[in-house]
Write a protein that holds these residues in place. Structure first.
Motif, PDB file in Angstrom:
ATOM      1  N   VAL A   1      15.346   8.247  -7.939  1.00  0.00           N
ATOM      2  CA  VAL A   1      14.704   9.468  -8.451  1.00  0.00           C
ATOM      3  C   VAL A   1      14.089  10.305  -7.331  1.00  0.00           C
ATOM      4  CG1 VAL A   1      14.251   8.566 -10.768  1.00  0.00           C
ATOM      5  CG2 VAL A   1      12.501   8.308  -8.974  1.00  0.00           C
TER       6      VAL A   1
ATOM      7  N   ALA B   1      10.203   5.585 -13.881  1.00  0.00           N
ATOM      8  CA  ALA B   1      10.388   4.844 -12.616  1.00  0.00           C
ATOM      9  C   ALA B   1       9.110   4.838 -11.797  1.00  0.00           C
ATOM     10  CB  ALA B   1      11.520   5.488 -11.807  1.00  0.00           C
TER      11      ALA B   1
ATOM     12  N   PRO C   1      -0.715   4.323 -18.881  1.00  0.00           N
ATOM     13  CA  PRO C   1      -1.057   2.975 -19.336  1.00  0.00           C
ATOM     14  C   PRO C   1      -2.139   2.318 -18.473  1.00  0.00           C
ATOM     15  CG  PRO C   1       1.336   3.224 -19.045  1.00  0.00           C
ATOM     16  CD  PRO C   1       0.674   4.403 -18.404  1.00  0.00           C
TER      17      PRO C   1
ATOM     18  N   THR D   1       4.039  -6.690 -16.744  1.00  0.00           N
ATOM     19  CA  THR D   1       5.374  -6.549 -16.143  1.00  0.00           C
ATOM     20  C   THR D   1       5.266  -6.979 -14.684  1.00  0.00           C
ATOM     21  OG1 THR D   1       4.987  -4.324 -15.314  1.00  0.00           O
ATOM     22  CG2 THR D   1       5.841  -4.494 -17.567  1.00  0.00           C
TER      23      THR D   1
ATOM     24  N   PHE E   1       2.746  -5.075 -12.380  1.00  0.00           N
ATOM     25  CA  PHE E   1       1.330  -5.450 -12.422  1.00  0.00           C
ATOM     26  C   PHE E   1       1.120  -6.891 -11.967  1.00  0.00           C
ATOM     27  CE2 PHE E   1      -1.917  -7.763 -14.832  1.00  0.00           C
ATOM     28  CZ  PHE E   1      -3.057  -7.163 -14.336  1.00  0.00           C
TER      29      PHE E   1
HETATM   30  P1  NAP Z   1       8.547  -2.543 -13.161  1.00  0.00           P
HETATM   31  O1  NAP Z   1       8.621  -3.616 -14.176  1.00  0.00           O
HETATM   32  O2  NAP Z   1       8.300  -2.895 -11.737  1.00  0.00           O
HETATM   33  O3  NAP Z   1       9.882  -1.665 -13.276  1.00  0.00           O
HETATM   34  C1  NAP Z   1      10.011  -0.539 -12.451  1.00  0.00           C
HETATM   35  C2  NAP Z   1      11.301   0.174 -12.767  1.00  0.00           C
HETATM   36  O4  NAP Z   1      11.349   1.364 -11.939  1.00  0.00           O
HETATM   37  C3  NAP Z   1      12.529  -0.640 -12.436  1.00  0.00           C
HETATM   38  O5  NAP Z   1      13.513  -0.431 -13.421  1.00  0.00           O
HETATM   39  C4  NAP Z   1      12.986  -0.051 -11.106  1.00  0.00           C
HETATM   40  O6  NAP Z   1      14.384  -0.124 -10.919  1.00  0.00           O
HETATM   41  C5  NAP Z   1      12.592   1.392 -11.278  1.00  0.00           C
HETATM   42  N1  NAP Z   1      12.505   2.124 -10.012  1.00  0.00           N
HETATM   43  C6  NAP Z   1      11.688   1.902  -8.965  1.00  0.00           C
HETATM   44  N2  NAP Z   1      11.922   2.788  -7.976  1.00  0.00           N
HETATM   45  C7  NAP Z   1      12.917   3.608  -8.434  1.00  0.00           C
HETATM   46  C8  NAP Z   1      13.586   4.728  -7.887  1.00  0.00           C
HETATM   47  N3  NAP Z   1      13.292   5.196  -6.658  1.00  0.00           N
HETATM   48  N4  NAP Z   1      14.552   5.330  -8.623  1.00  0.00           N
HETATM   49  C9  NAP Z   1      14.874   4.866  -9.867  1.00  0.00           C
HETATM   50  N5  NAP Z   1      14.251   3.813 -10.434  1.00  0.00           N
HETATM   51  C10 NAP Z   1      13.287   3.181  -9.722  1.00  0.00           C
HETATM   52  O7  NAP Z   1       7.380  -1.485 -13.547  1.00  0.00           O
HETATM   53  P2  NAP Z   1       6.710  -1.149 -14.961  1.00  0.00           P
HETATM   54  O8  NAP Z   1       5.460  -1.922 -15.074  1.00  0.00           O
HETATM   55  O9  NAP Z   1       7.707  -1.219 -16.039  1.00  0.00           O
HETATM   56  O10 NAP Z   1       6.262   0.367 -14.688  1.00  0.00           O
HETATM   57  C11 NAP Z   1       6.884   1.465 -15.297  1.00  0.00           C
HETATM   58  C12 NAP Z   1       5.991   2.688 -15.101  1.00  0.00           C
HETATM   59  O11 NAP Z   1       4.713   2.468 -15.706  1.00  0.00           O
HETATM   60  C13 NAP Z   1       5.716   3.029 -13.615  1.00  0.00           C
HETATM   61  O12 NAP Z   1       5.758   4.417 -13.439  1.00  0.00           O
HETATM   62  C14 NAP Z   1       4.295   2.522 -13.410  1.00  0.00           C
HETATM   63  O13 NAP Z   1       3.623   3.219 -12.387  1.00  0.00           O
HETATM   64  C15 NAP Z   1       3.700   2.783 -14.763  1.00  0.00           C
HETATM   65  N6  NAP Z   1       2.516   1.960 -15.051  1.00  0.00           N
HETATM   66  C16 NAP Z   1       2.653   0.606 -15.115  1.00  0.00           C
HETATM   67  C17 NAP Z   1       1.509  -0.162 -15.351  1.00  0.00           C
HETATM   68  C18 NAP Z   1       1.568  -1.676 -15.404  1.00  0.00           C
HETATM   69  O14 NAP Z   1       0.503  -2.287 -15.437  1.00  0.00           O
HETATM   70  N7  NAP Z   1       2.750  -2.298 -15.435  1.00  0.00           N
HETATM   71  C19 NAP Z   1       0.267   0.469 -15.549  1.00  0.00           C
HETATM   72  C20 NAP Z   1       0.198   1.851 -15.473  1.00  0.00           C
HETATM   73  C21 NAP Z   1       1.329   2.591 -15.230  1.00  0.00           C
HETATM   74  P3  NAP Z   1      15.085  -1.177  -9.898  1.00  0.00           P
HETATM   75  O15 NAP Z   1      14.650  -2.532 -10.315  1.00  0.00           O
HETATM   76  O16 NAP Z   1      16.532  -0.918 -10.114  1.00  0.00           O
HETATM   77  O17 NAP Z   1      14.598  -0.795  -8.517  1.00  0.00           O
END
Ligand code: NAP
Length: 246
Positions: A65, A92, A184, A189, A192
C-alpha cells in the motif's frame, strides 16, 4: 471487464488478523472481496479458497500500500476481475513499540509509508474510482488518545490517518461517499501480541472497564455497520472501539 453481479470491496492487509476477519464478514454480507496482502501469499490464498468454497467471490492481490503504482494496480485488477469498487477498507498496518529516540530513519519511514502514505495512495485512487454510494473505512488506533510511551511514531502516523479521513470526507461532497475511521484498542492479533510478555498482555487486557482484549470480530462488526445501510448518516468520524479504554 467482468459483469458486475455484487458489490465489491477492497480490504488492505487482509491476509491475517483483523483484515482477514473483515474480508470474511464482508463476503458473508454479499460483497465480492479483493484480499490485499504484502507478504503472506499462503494465508491470502487460503482465505480465497475458503471464501470460494463457501460460495463467495474473492481474489487475492499482492500490493504494497505504500507504493502508488501497486495501489493503482490493486484497483485495476479488482475492477477487471470483480467490478468497480464500492467499499475500501484501509486496514494494512504495522506496529513496532520503541522509544522515539531509538527509532531508525527506516522505521520512521516504514510507519509513515504504510499508514499515512498507504491511506493517501488508496484514497487518491478511490476519489475517482469508487462507485457513488461507496464507503471508506480507514484504520487509526486508540493509542492516538492514550499517548503511550514507545508509541510516538506509530501514533503520529495514525494521527495523520485521522486527519486524512476528516478532510477527505468533506472532499467527497457530491460523490455520495462516506469516509470514516475506526480506532481500535488492543486486539488479540500478531500485531499486538508479538514481542509482549504474558504480564504485559494482561496489563493491557485489564485497562478497559470491560477488562479484556478485543477479538478481531469486535472490530469487523463495526466495519460491517459502517459499510451497511444503517450508518448512512455517519460521515467524517473517528470511532474508537476499545471497550471504554479511552
Ligand atoms: P496484523 O495481524 O499484523 O495484520 C497486518 C496485515 O497488514 C497483514 O495482512 C499484512 O500483510 C498487512 N500489511 C502490512 N504491511 C502492508 C503493506 N505495506 N501493504 C499491504 N498490506 C500490508 O495486524 P492487525 O492487528 O490485524 O492490524 C490491522 C490494523 O488495525 C492495522 O492498521 C493496525 O494498526 C490497526 N490496529 C490494530 C490494533 C491491535 O491491537 N491489533 C489496535 C489498534 C489498531 P502481510 O502479512 O502480507 O505483510
Amino acid at each position: 471487464m467482468t459483469t458486475q453481479t455484487s458489490k465489491v470491496a477492497i480490504v488492505t492487509g487482509a491476509s491475517r488478523g483483523i483484515g482477514a476477519v473483515i474480508a470474511q464478514q464482508l463476503a458473508a454480507q454479499g460483497f465480492a472481496v479483493a484480499i490485499n496482502y504484502a507478504n503472506s501469499a499462503t494465508e491470502a490464498s487460503a482465505l480465497v479458497v475458503k471464501l470460494r468454497q463457501a460460495g463467495h467471490r474473492a481474489i487475492a492481490i499482492k500490493a504494497d500500500v505504500a507504493n502508488a503504482d501497486d495501489v493503482r494496480r490493486l484497483f485495476d485488477e479488482t475492477e477487471t476481475q470483480l467490478g468497480k469498487v464500492d467499499v475500501l477498507v484501509n486496514n494494512a498496518g504495522i506496529l513496532k513499540v520503541l522509544p522515539l529516540a531509538q527509532h531508525s530513519d527506516e522505521l520512521f519511514d516504514q510507519n509513515f509509508n504504510i499508514h499515512a502514505r498507504g491511506t493517501f495512495n488508496t484514497l487518491r485512487e478511490a476519489a475517482t474510482r469508487l462507485n457513488s454510494g461507496g464507503r471508506i473505512i480507514n484504520f487509526s488506533s486508540s493509542t492516538v488518545g492514550m499517548n503511550l510511551p514507545g508509541y510516538a511514531v506509530y501514533i503520529a502516523s495514525k494521527a495523520a490517518v485521522e486527519s486524512l479521513t476528516q478532510v477527505f470526507a468533506k472532499e467527497m461532497r457530491g460523490r455520495n461517499i462516506t469516509v470514516n475511521a475506526v480506532a481500535p484498542g488492543p486486539v488479540a492479533t500478531d500485531l499486538f501480541l508479538h514481542g509482549k510478555s504474558e504480564e504485559q498482555i494482561q496489563t493491557f487486557a485489564k485497562m478497559p472497564p470491560l477488562e479484556r482484549l478485543a477479538q478481531p470480530e469486535d472490530i469487523s462488526r463495526v466495519v460491517s455497520f459502517l459499510v451497511g445501510p444503517d450508518s448512512a448518516w455517519v460521515n467524517g468520524q473517528i470511532l474508537r472501539i476499545n471497550g471504554g479504554l479511552v
